[in-house]
Design a protein around this motif. Structure first.
Motif, PDB file in Angstrom:
ATOM      1  N   SER A  98      -3.498   4.278   1.372  1.00  0.00           N
ATOM      2  CA  SER A  98      -2.570   5.102   2.147  1.00  0.00           C
ATOM      3  C   SER A  98      -1.729   4.268   3.107  1.00  0.00           C
ATOM      4  O   SER A  98      -0.600   4.634   3.438  1.00  0.00           O
ATOM      5  CB  SER A  98      -3.347   6.163   2.938  1.00  0.00           C
ATOM      6  OG  SER A  98      -4.086   6.991   2.076  1.00  0.00           O
ATOM      7  N   GLU A  99      -2.277   3.144   3.543  1.00  0.00           N
ATOM      8  CA  GLU A  99      -1.569   2.283   4.493  1.00  0.00           C
ATOM      9  C   GLU A  99      -0.235   1.802   3.933  1.00  0.00           C
ATOM     10  O   GLU A  99       0.785   1.800   4.638  1.00  0.00           O
ATOM     11  CB  GLU A  99      -2.467   1.100   4.840  1.00  0.00           C
ATOM     12  CG  GLU A  99      -1.863   0.104   5.788  1.00  0.00           C
ATOM     13  CD  GLU A  99      -2.784  -1.070   6.014  1.00  0.00           C
ATOM     14  OE1 GLU A  99      -2.330  -2.218   5.829  1.00  0.00           O
ATOM     15  OE2 GLU A  99      -3.958  -0.842   6.358  1.00  0.00           O
ATOM     16  N   PHE A 114      -1.520   3.969  12.291  1.00  0.00           N
ATOM     17  CA  PHE A 114      -2.539   4.408  11.331  1.00  0.00           C
ATOM     18  C   PHE A 114      -3.759   3.506  11.402  1.00  0.00           C
ATOM     19  O   PHE A 114      -4.905   3.980  11.419  1.00  0.00           O
ATOM     20  CB  PHE A 114      -1.948   4.401   9.921  1.00  0.00           C
ATOM     21  CG  PHE A 114      -2.955   4.614   8.822  1.00  0.00           C
ATOM     22  CD1 PHE A 114      -3.370   5.887   8.486  1.00  0.00           C
ATOM     23  CD2 PHE A 114      -3.496   3.535   8.131  1.00  0.00           C
ATOM     24  CE1 PHE A 114      -4.306   6.091   7.480  1.00  0.00           C
ATOM     25  CE2 PHE A 114      -4.423   3.721   7.126  1.00  0.00           C
ATOM     26  CZ  PHE A 114      -4.829   5.008   6.796  1.00  0.00           C
ATOM     27  N   ARG A 115      -3.540   2.201  11.433  1.00  0.00           N
ATOM     28  CA  ARG A 115      -4.655   1.254  11.469  1.00  0.00           C
ATOM     29  C   ARG A 115      -5.487   1.434  12.737  1.00  0.00           C
ATOM     30  O   ARG A 115      -6.726   1.477  12.679  1.00  0.00           O
ATOM     31  CB  ARG A 115      -4.133  -0.176  11.401  1.00  0.00           C
ATOM     32  CG  ARG A 115      -3.616  -0.605  10.040  1.00  0.00           C
ATOM     33  CD  ARG A 115      -2.962  -1.972  10.152  1.00  0.00           C
ATOM     34  NE  ARG A 115      -2.450  -2.449   8.884  1.00  0.00           N
ATOM     35  CZ  ARG A 115      -1.599  -3.457   8.746  1.00  0.00           C
ATOM     36  NH1 ARG A 115      -1.181  -4.100   9.837  1.00  0.00           N
ATOM     37  NH2 ARG A 115      -1.179  -3.841   7.560  1.00  0.00           N
ATOM     38  N   SER A 118      -7.329   4.896  12.615  1.00  0.00           N
ATOM     39  CA  SER A 118      -8.427   4.852  11.655  1.00  0.00           C
ATOM     40  C   SER A 118      -9.547   3.936  12.153  1.00  0.00           C
ATOM     41  O   SER A 118     -10.730   4.267  12.038  1.00  0.00           O
ATOM     42  CB  SER A 118      -7.928   4.366  10.289  1.00  0.00           C
ATOM     43  OG  SER A 118      -8.980   4.261   9.365  1.00  0.00           O
ATOM     44  N   HIS A 247      -9.137  11.411   5.412  1.00  0.00           N
ATOM     45  CA  HIS A 247      -7.741  11.007   5.249  1.00  0.00           C
ATOM     46  C   HIS A 247      -7.541   9.497   5.220  1.00  0.00           C
ATOM     47  O   HIS A 247      -6.642   9.001   4.527  1.00  0.00           O
ATOM     48  CB  HIS A 247      -6.894  11.613   6.370  1.00  0.00           C
ATOM     49  CG  HIS A 247      -6.861  13.109   6.365  1.00  0.00           C
ATOM     50  ND1 HIS A 247      -7.998  13.883   6.485  1.00  0.00           N
ATOM     51  CD2 HIS A 247      -5.816  13.981   6.249  1.00  0.00           C
ATOM     52  CE1 HIS A 247      -7.660  15.162   6.449  1.00  0.00           C
ATOM     53  NE2 HIS A 247      -6.365  15.255   6.306  1.00  0.00           N
ATOM     54  N   ASN A 248      -8.341   8.759   5.971  1.00  0.00           N
ATOM     55  CA  ASN A 248      -8.113   7.307   6.047  1.00  0.00           C
ATOM     56  C   ASN A 248      -8.660   6.564   4.835  1.00  0.00           C
ATOM     57  O   ASN A 248      -8.347   5.393   4.630  1.00  0.00           O
ATOM     58  CB  ASN A 248      -8.724   6.745   7.333  1.00  0.00           C
ATOM     59  CG  ASN A 248     -10.203   7.065   7.469  1.00  0.00           C
ATOM     60  OD1 ASN A 248     -10.706   8.008   6.863  1.00  0.00           O
ATOM     61  ND2 ASN A 248     -10.891   6.285   8.272  1.00  0.00           N
ATOM     62  N   SER A 249      -9.466   7.233   4.000  1.00  0.00           N
ATOM     63  CA  SER A 249     -10.011   6.561   2.820  1.00  0.00           C
ATOM     64  C   SER A 249      -9.645   7.245   1.509  1.00  0.00           C
ATOM     65  O   SER A 249      -9.988   6.746   0.439  1.00  0.00           O
ATOM     66  CB  SER A 249     -11.543   6.473   2.929  1.00  0.00           C
ATOM     67  OG  SER A 249     -12.121   7.765   3.001  1.00  0.00           O
ATOM     68  N   GLN A 336      -9.576  -3.342  10.527  1.00  0.00           N
ATOM     69  CA  GLN A 336      -8.341  -2.558  10.662  1.00  0.00           C
ATOM     70  C   GLN A 336      -7.643  -2.867  11.980  1.00  0.00           C
ATOM     71  O   GLN A 336      -6.409  -2.952  12.027  1.00  0.00           O
ATOM     72  CB  GLN A 336      -8.648  -1.066  10.551  1.00  0.00           C
ATOM     73  CG  GLN A 336      -8.911  -0.609   9.125  1.00  0.00           C
ATOM     74  CD  GLN A 336      -8.939   0.897   8.987  1.00  0.00           C
ATOM     75  OE1 GLN A 336      -9.427   1.603   9.864  1.00  0.00           O
ATOM     76  NE2 GLN A 336      -8.416   1.403   7.891  1.00  0.00           N
ATOM     77  N   LEU A 387      -4.038  10.946  12.804  1.00  0.00           N
ATOM     78  CA  LEU A 387      -4.289  10.622  11.410  1.00  0.00           C
ATOM     79  C   LEU A 387      -4.257  11.856  10.513  1.00  0.00           C
ATOM     80  O   LEU A 387      -3.718  11.827   9.408  1.00  0.00           O
ATOM     81  CB  LEU A 387      -5.651   9.930  11.298  1.00  0.00           C
ATOM     82  CG  LEU A 387      -6.102   9.485   9.914  1.00  0.00           C
ATOM     83  CD1 LEU A 387      -5.229   8.354   9.410  1.00  0.00           C
ATOM     84  CD2 LEU A 387      -7.558   9.046   9.961  1.00  0.00           C
TER      85      LEU A 387
END
Length: 456
Positions: A98-99, A114-115, A118, A247-249, A336, A387
């Motif tokens: 997603s990044e 985002f980083r 997360s 969401h972050n994975s 991250q 996020l």
């Protein structure tokens, strides 16, 4: 104008496989470089959602009301499924996670946001696991003390205690062994072993059904004690925001799906299964502990005697799972955060500094006896807001409408920047704005009520 095949080749070469991306990709059940079936995808996403929260939600259902919790759960399940779906429908096949999608659509600043978000979220998940390790280990030690006639120990409900052996002293003792796990340079094997945590969840579900059935045989004695509905929805709102957060994975979990057209369907099924599991554990568990009392309970296991061997078996399984999974979260979190500020080599001093901050934070939270439910709610309602709500909604509008003032022109030209969306004209702009304002309002409201409840 760049040819689509040329763009794909160029884009693939420019995507650097960061260490956090590599580690997160291991969360998928597919072998590296291989495709996986929809069933494996569904299982991987569901397994990433359903975990430590299961130990906490039965007493939340009991205190806040079964119907109240089910309503809150349904709302957050639908809202967070929708924002998670946005994350996957915009991801191109050549993007590793997603990044890279966020960087393409929103730019470098939002990628860094985002980083950090997360990383912070996973940082706190690690603290939650440290707390749960202490909460599941202590009853086992209490049984050993009782069998050996040792009496100079405190119960978890006694609060902060240092004049005799207590959960605070236990946290100090296990501090160094758990801190040593942060020295691992490769957590691939740890992640593979952590996949077997599903065994602990399965046995726990059987235990919940057992205590529910036992109380149902004597339901006339307890039915007056069942709380069906209250207006206290603050605690379940924060905890289910945490429970439905993947969401972050999700980018790594779906990228190997053999049939990309099934991504949204598989995600919906995963959220549905997670909701059913949470609903059963919460409802059956709340009824199962009717007639039992506990002082300031942190998990459902606090309602049972330390000599109950069925409970000890569940605690043992969860303890193994929690210890095995513990180093995964700080490992990904630290990388991250490092990747936000450094692009090539990461300074050793900075890495060590973050590891020390993490493990000391774990110890401080346990020493001050902060309820694990509060930490879970904070992570879900506050840390996940950007996020889960802001980034997906902003990314969706940026993709569909870009920076153009003419919406029609933007829709015609969007494919050069994103994937081809079949349903792009399905909703009008005003109606789409209303829907996402409602979604953002849910996130904002959840965050506000958490702080209101915390500081009142």
């Amino acid at each position: 104008m760049i040819n689509q095949s040329e763009y794909t080749e160029k884009s693939t070469k420019s995507h650097k496989l960061h260490e956090s991306t590599r580690a997160m990709s291991k969360l998928s059940f597919a072998q590296e470089g291989q495709k996986q079936s929809s069933l494996s995808t569904i299982f991987g996403i569901t397994n990433s959602m359903v975990g430590s929260l299961c130990l906490v939600i039965p007493q939340v259902f009991q205190q806040c009301g079964i119907i109240t919790c089910l309503i809150v759960m349904a709302i957050l399940c639908l809202v967070q499924y929708k924002t998670c779906q946005i994350m996957i429908i915009h991801q191109k096949e050549e993007e590793l996670d997603s990044e890279h999608m966020i960087k393409r659509l929103l730019g470098k600043s939002w990628t860094q946001a985002f980083r950090v978000t997360s990383g912070t979220l996973l940082f706190i998940v690690g603290i939650i696991y440290f707390q749960l390790i202490n909460l599941t280990l202590y009853p086992i030690l209490v049984l050993i003390f009782e069998k050996s006639n040792y009496t100079n120990y405190a119960m978890p409900s006694d609060g902060i205690t240092f004049d005799k052996f207590s959960i605070q002293w236990q946290s100090i003792i296990i501090f160094l062994p758990l801190a040593s796990m942060l020295l691992l340079k490769d957590i691939t094997k740890i992640i593979k072993f952590a996949h077997y945590g599903v065994v602990a969840i399965l046995c726990y579900c059987i235990f919940i059904i057992y205590i529910f059935s036992a109380n149902m045989l004597n339901i006339n004695e307890f039915k007056g004690d069942i709380t069906w509905f209250t207006w206290n929805f603050i605690q379940p709102a924060g905890q289910f925001a945490f429970g439905f957060m993947v969401h972050n994975s999700v980018g790594q979990l779906i990228k190997n799906n053999a049939n990309k057209a099934n991504n949204s369907r598989d995600l919906l099924i995963s959220y549905g299964i997670a909701a059913v599991i949470y609903g059963i554990i919460g409802t059956f568990g709340a009824i199962g502990i009717m007639g039992k009392t506990a002082i300031n309970p942190s998990t459902i296991l606090d309602f049972f005697s330390s000599t109950d061997y069925a409970v000890l078996f569940i605690e043992g399984l969860f303890l193994v799972h929690l210890v095995a999974a513990f180093p995964i979260f700080p490992y990904i979190s630290i990388y991250q955060i490092l990747e936000t500020f450094y692009h090539k080599e990461y300074p050793k001093k900075f890495q060590w500094g973050l590891k020390i901050i993490f493990i000391c934070s774990c110890l401080i939270v346990q020493l001050f006896n902060i309820n694990v439910g509060i930490v879970i709610s904070f992570d879900g309602a506050v840390c996940g807001f950007l996020l889960v709500y802001v980034i997906p909604v902003y990314m969706h509008f940026k993709c569909y409408y870009g920076n153009r003032t003419n919406v029609g022109d933007a829709l015609l030209d969007h494919d050069s920047n994103c994937v081809k969306h079949k349903n792009i004209n399905y909703l009008s702009l005003p109606f789409r704005v209303i829907i996402y304002l409602i979604i953002l309002s849910v996130g904002i409201f959840n965050m506000i009520i958490f702080f209101y409840d915390f500081f009142k």
